[in-house]
Design an enzyme around this catalytic site. Structure first.
Site, PDB file in Angstrom:
ATOM      1  N   GLY A 165      29.756  44.209  91.640  1.00  0.00           N
ATOM      2  CA  GLY A 165      28.519  43.471  91.895  1.00  0.00           C
ATOM      3  C   GLY A 165      28.657  42.229  92.760  1.00  0.00           C
ATOM      4  O   GLY A 165      29.256  42.255  93.851  1.00  0.00           O
ATOM      5  N   ILE A 166      28.106  41.135  92.265  1.00  0.00           N
ATOM      6  CA  ILE A 166      28.053  39.884  93.026  1.00  0.00           C
ATOM      7  C   ILE A 166      29.455  39.334  93.282  1.00  0.00           C
ATOM      8  O   ILE A 166      29.772  38.881  94.393  1.00  0.00           O
ATOM      9  CB  ILE A 166      27.171  38.853  92.273  1.00  0.00           C
TER      10      ILE A 166
ATOM     11  N   ARG B 205      38.397  41.501  83.955  1.00  0.00           N
ATOM     12  CA  ARG B 205      39.008  42.223  82.826  1.00  0.00           C
ATOM     13  C   ARG B 205      39.108  43.717  83.127  1.00  0.00           C
ATOM     14  O   ARG B 205      39.769  44.452  82.410  1.00  0.00           O
ATOM     15  CB  ARG B 205      38.205  41.990  81.548  1.00  0.00           C
TER      16      ARG B 205
ATOM     17  N   ASP C 259      40.524  38.024  81.217  1.00  0.00           N
ATOM     18  CA  ASP C 259      39.341  37.991  80.351  1.00  0.00           C
ATOM     19  C   ASP C 259      38.931  36.522  80.306  1.00  0.00           C
ATOM     20  O   ASP C 259      39.688  35.675  79.821  1.00  0.00           O
ATOM     21  CB  ASP C 259      39.694  38.519  78.948  1.00  0.00           C
TER      22      ASP C 259
ATOM     23  N   TYR D 210      20.843  35.395  76.649  1.00  0.00           N
ATOM     24  CA  TYR D 210      21.197  35.312  78.067  1.00  0.00           C
ATOM     25  C   TYR D 210      20.627  34.021  78.671  1.00  0.00           C
ATOM     26  O   TYR D 210      21.336  33.280  79.367  1.00  0.00           O
ATOM     27  CB  TYR D 210      20.670  36.548  78.809  1.00  0.00           C
TER      28      TYR D 210
ATOM     29  N   LYS E 258      22.818  30.939  80.248  1.00  0.00           N
ATOM     30  CA  LYS E 258      22.695  30.550  81.661  1.00  0.00           C
ATOM     31  C   LYS E 258      22.145  29.128  81.807  1.00  0.00           C
ATOM     32  O   LYS E 258      22.462  28.426  82.777  1.00  0.00           O
ATOM     33  CB  LYS E 258      21.820  31.556  82.407  1.00  0.00           C
TER      34      LYS E 258
ATOM     35  N   ILE F  66      19.204  41.259  91.190  1.00  0.00           N
ATOM     36  CA  ILE F  66      20.029  41.668  92.331  1.00  0.00           C
ATOM     37  C   ILE F  66      20.493  43.103  92.076  1.00  0.00           C
ATOM     38  O   ILE F  66      20.805  43.469  90.935  1.00  0.00           O
ATOM     39  CB  ILE F  66      21.257  40.730  92.482  1.00  0.00           C
TER      40      ILE F  66
ATOM     41  N   THR G  64      22.756  45.395  91.446  1.00  0.00           N
ATOM     42  CA  THR G  64      24.159  45.558  91.026  1.00  0.00           C
ATOM     43  C   THR G  64      24.187  46.445  89.774  1.00  0.00           C
ATOM     44  O   THR G  64      23.136  46.718  89.184  1.00  0.00           O
ATOM     45  CB  THR G  64      24.801  44.204  90.637  1.00  0.00           C
ATOM     46  N   PRO G  65      25.386  46.816  89.301  1.00  0.00           N
ATOM     47  CA  PRO G  65      25.480  47.598  88.066  1.00  0.00           C
ATOM     48  C   PRO G  65      24.810  46.928  86.865  1.00  0.00           C
ATOM     49  O   PRO G  65      24.351  47.612  85.952  1.00  0.00           O
ATOM     50  CB  PRO G  65      26.990  47.736  87.867  1.00  0.00           C
TER      51      PRO G  65
HETATM   52  N1  NAD Z   1      22.546  41.241  88.953  1.00  0.00           N
HETATM   53  C1  NAD Z   1      21.605  40.369  88.691  1.00  0.00           C
HETATM   54  O1  NAD Z   1      20.405  40.679  88.773  1.00  0.00           O
HETATM   55  C2  NAD Z   1      21.945  38.949  88.322  1.00  0.00           C
HETATM   56  C3  NAD Z   1      20.910  38.003  88.339  1.00  0.00           C
HETATM   57  C4  NAD Z   1      21.204  36.691  88.007  1.00  0.00           C
HETATM   58  C5  NAD Z   1      22.481  36.325  87.645  1.00  0.00           C
HETATM   59  N2  NAD Z   1      23.455  37.276  87.627  1.00  0.00           N
HETATM   60  C6  NAD Z   1      24.789  36.834  87.213  1.00  0.00           C
HETATM   61  O2  NAD Z   1      25.704  37.117  88.247  1.00  0.00           O
HETATM   62  C7  NAD Z   1      26.994  37.390  87.686  1.00  0.00           C
HETATM   63  C8  NAD Z   1      27.503  38.716  88.221  1.00  0.00           C
HETATM   64  O3  NAD Z   1      26.613  39.753  87.798  1.00  0.00           O
HETATM   65  P1  NAD Z   1      26.640  41.201  88.453  1.00  0.00           P
HETATM   66  O4  NAD Z   1      25.244  41.620  88.621  1.00  0.00           O
HETATM   67  O5  NAD Z   1      27.570  41.195  89.585  1.00  0.00           O
HETATM   68  O6  NAD Z   1      27.231  42.035  87.207  1.00  0.00           O
HETATM   69  P2  NAD Z   1      28.242  43.277  87.197  1.00  0.00           P
HETATM   70  O7  NAD Z   1      28.049  43.870  85.837  1.00  0.00           O
HETATM   71  O8  NAD Z   1      28.078  44.130  88.397  1.00  0.00           O
HETATM   72  O9  NAD Z   1      29.683  42.579  87.291  1.00  0.00           O
HETATM   73  C9  NAD Z   1      30.149  41.746  86.286  1.00  0.00           C
HETATM   74  C10 NAD Z   1      31.667  41.711  86.365  1.00  0.00           C
HETATM   75  O10 NAD Z   1      32.105  40.787  85.353  1.00  0.00           O
HETATM   76  C11 NAD Z   1      33.219  41.373  84.703  1.00  0.00           C
HETATM   77  N3  NAD Z   1      33.329  40.802  83.350  1.00  0.00           N
HETATM   78  C12 NAD Z   1      32.471  40.923  82.310  1.00  0.00           C
HETATM   79  N4  NAD Z   1      32.949  40.291  81.237  1.00  0.00           N
HETATM   80  C13 NAD Z   1      34.153  39.754  81.601  1.00  0.00           C
HETATM   81  C14 NAD Z   1      35.142  38.993  80.922  1.00  0.00           C
HETATM   82  N5  NAD Z   1      35.013  38.658  79.624  1.00  0.00           N
HETATM   83  N6  NAD Z   1      36.221  38.601  81.616  1.00  0.00           N
HETATM   84  C15 NAD Z   1      36.379  38.944  82.917  1.00  0.00           C
HETATM   85  N7  NAD Z   1      35.492  39.689  83.610  1.00  0.00           N
HETATM   86  C16 NAD Z   1      34.389  40.080  82.951  1.00  0.00           C
HETATM   87  C17 NAD Z   1      32.936  42.865  84.669  1.00  0.00           C
HETATM   88  O11 NAD Z   1      34.115  43.626  84.444  1.00  0.00           O
HETATM   89  C18 NAD Z   1      32.326  43.067  86.047  1.00  0.00           C
HETATM   90  O12 NAD Z   1      33.325  43.343  87.005  1.00  0.00           O
HETATM   91  C19 NAD Z   1      26.814  37.359  86.168  1.00  0.00           C
HETATM   92  O13 NAD Z   1      27.208  36.100  85.689  1.00  0.00           O
HETATM   93  C20 NAD Z   1      25.337  37.569  86.005  1.00  0.00           C
HETATM   94  O14 NAD Z   1      24.848  37.053  84.790  1.00  0.00           O
HETATM   95  C21 NAD Z   1      23.225  38.564  87.948  1.00  0.00           C
END
Ligand code: NAD
Length: 253
Positions: free
Chosen positions: A17-18, A38, A60, A152, A156, A187, A189-190
């Protein structure tokens, strides 16, 4: 292609993702990236895609000792740490009445405790080598309430104000470390597709996410990665303790 040339970055959650988008963008712009996650398989895949000197470190973010190990390994290998992007995160859904205490704690352990541990570990390294930039992934849900995401939102919101406290502490101490938070809306992403895939009517759920922002689409990973790039680079050298929204206008309503 040199906006962060020569800088050393750790990006958590960079297997997906991001975080993965930030890893690709910062690497393209000249940084050396430590992909920390992780998810060993996903992280190694991103590291292989980017090639040396970029590397994967198993982390982690809730594990204090693992943070010390990853920061130390980074400084040993590359001599310094200039950028930390705290992108690792999970979304535990549920309103305040349906959440268990265990779910609440798990949500905060990853999103809030993980970000705190990251900021603290990075400061320790950055202050010794002249400064740096810490970028924390919060969310629009750290600014406004979402009824079905009580834990959540809380996690945040904690990231948002932790960021300001870190920024003020680092400024007062003269560390030349900046700390800012980034607040995306939905966004592509997964994290979002997991919700869509679990919904009874997937097309309707995805359309609802797209309609949430006045720009009427999901955000792309690049929309966030470009903002992170700005905060990571020296272009933002007078920017600290602030919250930057990337939400297609959602919070302007
Ligand atoms: N996608 C959205 O719509 C969105 C919106 C606002 C904020 N965010 C924030 O952006 C960040 C990234 O989100 P994303 O959409 O890329 O999610 P994602 O699920 O695609 O990726 C999250 C990554 O974090 C890793 N992760 C989870 N727990 C972990 C841990 N304990 N230790 C190490 N790694 C860990 C996962 O393995 C994964 O690779 C997050 O903090 C999320 O809350 C996402």
């Amino acid at each position: 292609m040199t906006r962060v040339a020569g800088k050393i970055a750790i990006i958590t959650g960079a297997a997906s993702g991001i975080g993965r988008g930030c890893a690709r963008t910062l690497a393209r712009e000249g940084a050396t990236v430590v992909i920390a996650d992780r998810d060993a398989e996903g992280g190694a895949k991103v590291a292989a895609e980017l090639g040396a000197p970029h590397r994967f470190e198993l982390l982690d973010v809730t594990d204090e000792a693992a943070w010390a190990r990853v920061v130390e390994a980074t400084v040993t290998a590359f001599g310094r740490l200039d950028i930390l992007v705290n992108s690792a995160g999970i979304a535990v859904w549920g309103d305040v009445e349906s959440l268990t205490l265990a779910q609440w704690r798990h949500q905060h352990a990853v999103n809030s405790d993980g970000t705190f541990l990251g900021c603290r570990a990075a400061l320790g390294a950055m202050k010794k080598t002249g400064g740096g930039s810490i970028i924390n992934l919060s969310s629009v849900a750290g600014l406004i309430g979402v009824p079905d995401a009580a834990a959540y939102c809380s996690s945040k919101g904690a990231v948002r104000l932790l960021t300001k406290s870190v920024a003020l502490h680092a400024a007062r101490a003269g560390y030349n470390v900046r700390c800012n938070s980034v607040h995306p809306s939905f966004i592509d992403t997964p994290m979002v597709s997991a919700v869509v895939n679990a919904a009874p009517d997937q097309a309707k759920t995805r359309a609802a996410f797209e309609r949430a922002a006045p720009l009427r689409r999901l955000g792309e990973v690049d929309d966030v990665a470009n903002l992170v790039l700005y905060l990571a680079s020296d272009e933002s050298k007078f920017v600290t303790g602030t919250e930057l929204v990337v939400d297609g206008g959602l919070t302007a309503m």
